[in-house]
Design an enzyme around this catalytic site. Sequence first.
Site, short mmCIF file in Angstrom:
data_model
loop_
_atom_site.label_atom_id
_atom_site.label_comp_id
_atom_site.label_asym_id
_atom_site.label_seq_id
_atom_site.Cartn_x
_atom_site.Cartn_y
_atom_site.Cartn_z
N GLY A 177 0.07 -1.48 0.21
CA GLY A 177 0.09 0.01 -0.02
C GLY A 177 0.70 0.97 0.28
N ASP A 178 -0.03 2.74 0.39
CA ASP A 178 1.08 3.96 0.61
C ASP A 178 1.75 3.88 1.59
OD1 ASP A 178 -0.72 5.00 -1.90
OD2 ASP A 178 -2.51 5.26 0.26
N GLY A 220 -3.24 -2.69 -0.81
CA GLY A 220 -3.30 -2.30 0.36
C GLY A 220 -4.13 -1.84 1.41
N GLU A 529 2.50 8.23 8.65
CA GLU A 529 2.99 8.56 9.66
C GLU A 529 3.17 9.59 10.35
OE1 GLU A 529 8.06 9.00 10.15
OE2 GLU A 529 7.73 8.41 8.63
#
Length: 565
Positions: A177-178, A220, A529
């Site tokens: 995924g990302d 993802g 994040e």
Amino acid sequence: MESDLRVESSVWVGKRRYRAVLTGWHLHWTEVDKKNREKNATSVPVSELIGVEEGQVEILPRKSVEDTDKDFTVFYVKRSSSGGSYGLLWRFGRTQFTCASRALRDQWTSNLRTALKTHSPTRPHRLLVFINPFGGKKKGRDIYHSLVAPLFELAGISSHVIEAFVFAHNSVVCVGGDGMFSEIMHGVIGRTQQEAGLSENDFNVTLKPCNLHIGIIPAGSTDCVCFATVGVNDPVTSALHIIIGDSQPLDVCSAHHPTGPVRFSVSLLGYGFYGDVLAESERHRWMGPLRYDFSGAMVYLSSRSYAGVVHYLPADPLLSSPRDNTRCLSGCSVCSKSTERLFPHPTVSESVNSFHCSQYSSEGEWVSVAGRFRCVSFTCMSSSCPRSPLGLSPSAHLADGTGDLILVRESHPLSFLKFLHRHTSTQDQFDLPFVEVHRVKAFRFSLPPGEEEEEGAEDMERGVARQRENQESPQCAMDSETKSRTGSQQELTERGDGTYRGPRGEKGLFCGPCCSETPSVSVWNCDGEILPFSEIQCRVHGQLVRLYARGIEDKTAGVGCKRWN
């Protein structure tokens, strides 16, 4: 104009006779009836041929080969509508031809392979494939081996599958995924700057564009980067883009803070609402992807806003605008013109280290906005995804050297809910009195005079390290697509009694931000994040990385494999 004719002959597809023609750039085959009348013509660009094999060959769902003297099989890209998505699905086309003789068959296969080598120089030959088997729905390994690997083998691409990130090939593919893409992007950018002798942590340094291409096989939860650059989240479509060597440049935003290393973002830098949602979701990882919906509801109910000062450097409004109602599609003229502006032809007298110069040293053009904000968001692309088909900023461009800064001021909860809901529809989310959007080249966010960033970031880091050391197994450590390299991903600290509190001391399984004291500052959400600080300065590096993609194809454009009667 097409180059000289290579091969022309009669062939058969099943029991029907066709006239097949291979020129330098296209393969055509047209059905011919008993009266020599032509109908049902098909044309495929040589650049979109996947491969050619002698005999009767099947690749999916499993490979089978029947070696016959007069047959050859051509594999190519086919397009189909993607339903509610804005892009086109790419599918695996296969046509089996029968010739009058083996010599003619060999002539066709030889010339087709020569045409592929001549007109597809950007195709990869060796790929490093990095699979996250625990991201999203935990199907990355199955997706790669069942759908993608057979296509790479057919196209003559050698691949090396690993679960540790090293560079030994001329291209990198991530199956995940990302979060997986973000980690690979950081590695590619970091290595490129290190080899160029540049400091990626210096805000005033213009980074060197990366030559290494990155391919994304979506596996993802959201796959925003893939969706915004291809138009669909489909493993086969992405694999075919990799095979034919498509190249899509992509702008990248660097986020700088004095106390930590630089972080890079392409889809979302979000302070306030988006930062709080990510921080809250880390308390509920056991819920899986549902934690984002739950945390979003909790943060919305808390109705928080934060004081701040935003300074931004506007982009040229004559080139494009975030409110011009355009879409960045394949072959975008704005991005094409930006290539010449971002990378002018160097003169002999220019230094090979010209990347050191900065275009952001002038302070005279900066604009300041102060107030209380529900959220401050920045994106280098539309950030569209299946849940938000138009994305955070529908008119954002992939490779024009700018990003869109979205400021949502303090407002009534129902008004903010209207803003959020418009992301899921075609309504203009910027057409609200408390929302403003600016196309910028750089921005800074700072706290108002008298405000200071809250303490405890170091304690939080130590708490996260202890939690990982005591609780997480190796498998759990990979269970997030957005796992942080620095350990700042989880906003939890450990108490002596074995329970856990959030950064404000809230406790309990479902007690969250709406049950706790309102904090004075938030954190930044950097592509999934957590950046555990408030003050930040960011700039856009135009066309810093390259993906195996070509942008979202217009469904009305007549490109690729065409059929007509």
